[in-house]
Design an enzyme around this catalytic site. Sequence first.
Site, PDB file in Angstrom:
ATOM      1  N   VAL A  90       0.832  -1.213   0.000  1.00 29.84           N
ATOM      2  CA  VAL A  90       0.000   0.000   0.000  1.00 29.84           C
ATOM      3  C   VAL A  90       0.865   1.263   0.000  1.00 29.84           C
ATOM      4  O   VAL A  90       1.870   1.337   0.719  1.00 29.84           O
ATOM      5  CB  VAL A  90      -0.934   0.001   1.241  1.00 29.84           C
ATOM      6  CG1 VAL A  90      -1.698   1.313   1.356  1.00 29.84           C
ATOM      7  CG2 VAL A  90      -1.919  -1.158   1.142  1.00 29.84           C
ATOM      8  N   GLY A  93       4.141   3.256  -4.424  1.00 24.72           N
ATOM      9  CA  GLY A  93       4.565   3.432  -5.812  1.00 24.72           C
ATOM     10  C   GLY A  93       4.264   2.250  -6.718  1.00 24.72           C
ATOM     11  O   GLY A  93       4.721   2.218  -7.850  1.00 24.72           O
ATOM     12  N   GLY A  95       1.047   1.202  -7.269  1.00 17.54           N
ATOM     13  CA  GLY A  95      -0.280   1.373  -7.877  1.00 17.54           C
ATOM     14  C   GLY A  95      -1.424   0.728  -7.116  1.00 17.54           C
ATOM     15  O   GLY A  95      -2.430   0.342  -7.709  1.00 17.54           O
ATOM     16  N   SER A  96      -1.299   0.635  -5.772  1.00 14.63           N
ATOM     17  CA  SER A  96      -2.368  -0.025  -5.000  1.00 14.63           C
ATOM     18  C   SER A  96      -3.679   0.761  -5.076  1.00 14.63           C
ATOM     19  O   SER A  96      -4.754   0.160  -5.185  1.00 14.63           O
ATOM     20  CB  SER A  96      -1.949  -0.206  -3.542  1.00 14.63           C
ATOM     21  OG  SER A  96      -1.739   1.047  -2.943  1.00 14.63           O
ATOM     22  N   SER A  97      -3.610   2.076  -5.059  1.00 15.77           N
ATOM     23  CA  SER A  97      -4.867   2.837  -5.049  1.00 15.77           C
ATOM     24  C   SER A  97      -5.563   2.743  -6.401  1.00 15.77           C
ATOM     25  O   SER A  97      -6.789   2.622  -6.468  1.00 15.77           O
ATOM     26  CB  SER A  97      -4.634   4.290  -4.626  1.00 15.77           C
ATOM     27  OG  SER A  97      -3.670   4.883  -5.429  1.00 15.77           O
ATOM     28  N   ALA A  98      -4.795   2.764  -7.488  1.00 17.44           N
ATOM     29  CA  ALA A  98      -5.413   2.625  -8.812  1.00 17.44           C
ATOM     30  C   ALA A  98      -6.068   1.251  -8.941  1.00 17.44           C
ATOM     31  O   ALA A  98      -7.179   1.124  -9.463  1.00 17.44           O
ATOM     32  CB  ALA A  98      -4.361   2.803  -9.910  1.00 17.44           C
ATOM     33  N   ASP A 140      -1.428   5.278 -13.744  1.00 20.81           N
ATOM     34  CA  ASP A 140      -1.707   4.093 -12.919  1.00 20.81           C
ATOM     35  C   ASP A 140      -3.057   3.472 -13.257  1.00 20.81           C
ATOM     36  O   ASP A 140      -3.171   2.250 -13.419  1.00 20.81           O
ATOM     37  CB  ASP A 140      -1.738   4.471 -11.428  1.00 20.81           C
ATOM     38  CG  ASP A 140      -0.363   4.747 -10.877  1.00 20.81           C
ATOM     39  OD1 ASP A 140       0.531   5.099 -11.673  1.00 20.81           O
ATOM     40  OD2 ASP A 140      -0.184   4.609  -9.653  1.00 20.81           O
TER      41      ASP A 140
HETATM   42  O1  PMV Z   1       4.451   6.767  -6.594  1.00 16.85           O
HETATM   43  P1  PMV Z   1       3.406   6.668  -7.624  1.00 16.85           P
HETATM   44  O2  PMV Z   1       3.149   5.281  -8.094  1.00 16.85           O
HETATM   45  O3  PMV Z   1       2.177   7.447  -7.272  1.00 16.85           O
HETATM   46  O4  PMV Z   1       4.024   7.364  -8.955  1.00 16.85           O
HETATM   47  C1  PMV Z   1       4.259   8.727  -9.027  1.00 16.85           C
HETATM   48  C2  PMV Z   1       4.765   9.022 -10.409  1.00 16.85           C
HETATM   49  C3  PMV Z   1       5.090  10.498 -10.611  1.00 16.85           C
HETATM   50  O5  PMV Z   1       5.591  10.605 -11.936  1.00 16.85           O
HETATM   51  C4  PMV Z   1       6.152  10.963  -9.649  1.00 16.85           C
HETATM   52  C5  PMV Z   1       3.863  11.382 -10.457  1.00 16.85           C
HETATM   53  C6  PMV Z   1       2.798  11.182 -11.499  1.00 16.85           C
HETATM   54  O6  PMV Z   1       1.632  11.519 -11.180  1.00 16.85           O
HETATM   55  O7  PMV Z   1       3.094  10.753 -12.627  1.00 16.85           O
END
Ligand code: PMV
Length: 306
Positions: A90, A93, A95-98, A140
């Site tokens: 969670v 980075g 993509g758990s929320s998507a 995402d």
């Molecule tokens: O951490 P994540 O999976 O929300 O990825 C963020 C990716 C960014 O390029 C930093 C921001 C975005 O909205 O693209």
Amino acid sequence: MITCSAPGKIYIFGEHAVVYGENAICCAVDLRTRVHIEHDESAIISIESVLGKTGIDFEIHPYVSAVIERMREFASIKGIRIKIESDIPVGSGVGSSAAVTVATIAALNRMFDCNLTLEKIAKLGHEVEIQVQGAASPTDTYVSTMGGVFMIPQRKQLKNIECGIVIGNTNVLSSTKELVANVAELRKNYPQIIGPVLSTIGSMSEIGEELVDNSDYISIGKLMDINHGLLDSIGVGSFELSSLVYAARSSGAFGAKITGAGGGGCMVALMDKAKTEAVAGAINEAGGSSIITNATEHGVMVESNL
Ligand code: PMV
């Protein structure tokens, strides 16, 4: 009962640069969030996950609550029981929320025969992420809906990634919003320096497109290493992330880098399938939590409809 699932994702190249219109390559991975929904005759809405059992609750279950409200545009949703299970770490980075957003939309879509297309599911998912987070890129939710590997922002589908993938979680929480704001500040103060760094990251995706289509994972790995260095240079690295990245490289990965916003959260390494255990072990020894996974072409799907 209807069960829908949707995958998480990793960035092969391009996070942060994508915020400024540069190209990125993003890949759905075989870590899924499953959403089970059944009718409840007592007309009560309940949402259950590891976070607890609630009704519509924007503190504990903001994404699922927002989805239910949005889906009321298409259906009269009264009593339902929703249960969420997830393989995706969670808020780190991957993509758990998507995935929970897209899987919930798809399950309600099926239960109430709303006939939403995949494009519409991805679009609604993006709107829900914006509503909950204040800002979100469509990456995402799009990749979680469609599955596979995509060049962003064109949404061009590339060949699937067939080598081993290991994700390393630092277990350090970070805020995407704060990190994106820090990069914006740095870019404002040093445009001549940060601008070229971001466009160089964008160039990696342009070169990467052909490498992905040729399954040239050795070259992709080299560019991932450079991408990691550039992400470090714009202040989104950390000691923990680099420790896991170096552990992965020294145990035989083709390359390794931050995935997502950085600051904490996860890194990702690509390797020959025979080396996944060795890389995962090295990441654990370096203090992270490894997850061995694969790319997946399966986006959101109905798993069962009993
Ligand atoms: O951490 P994540 O999976 O929300 O990825 C963020 C990716 C960014 O390029 C930093 C921001 C975005 O909205 O693209």
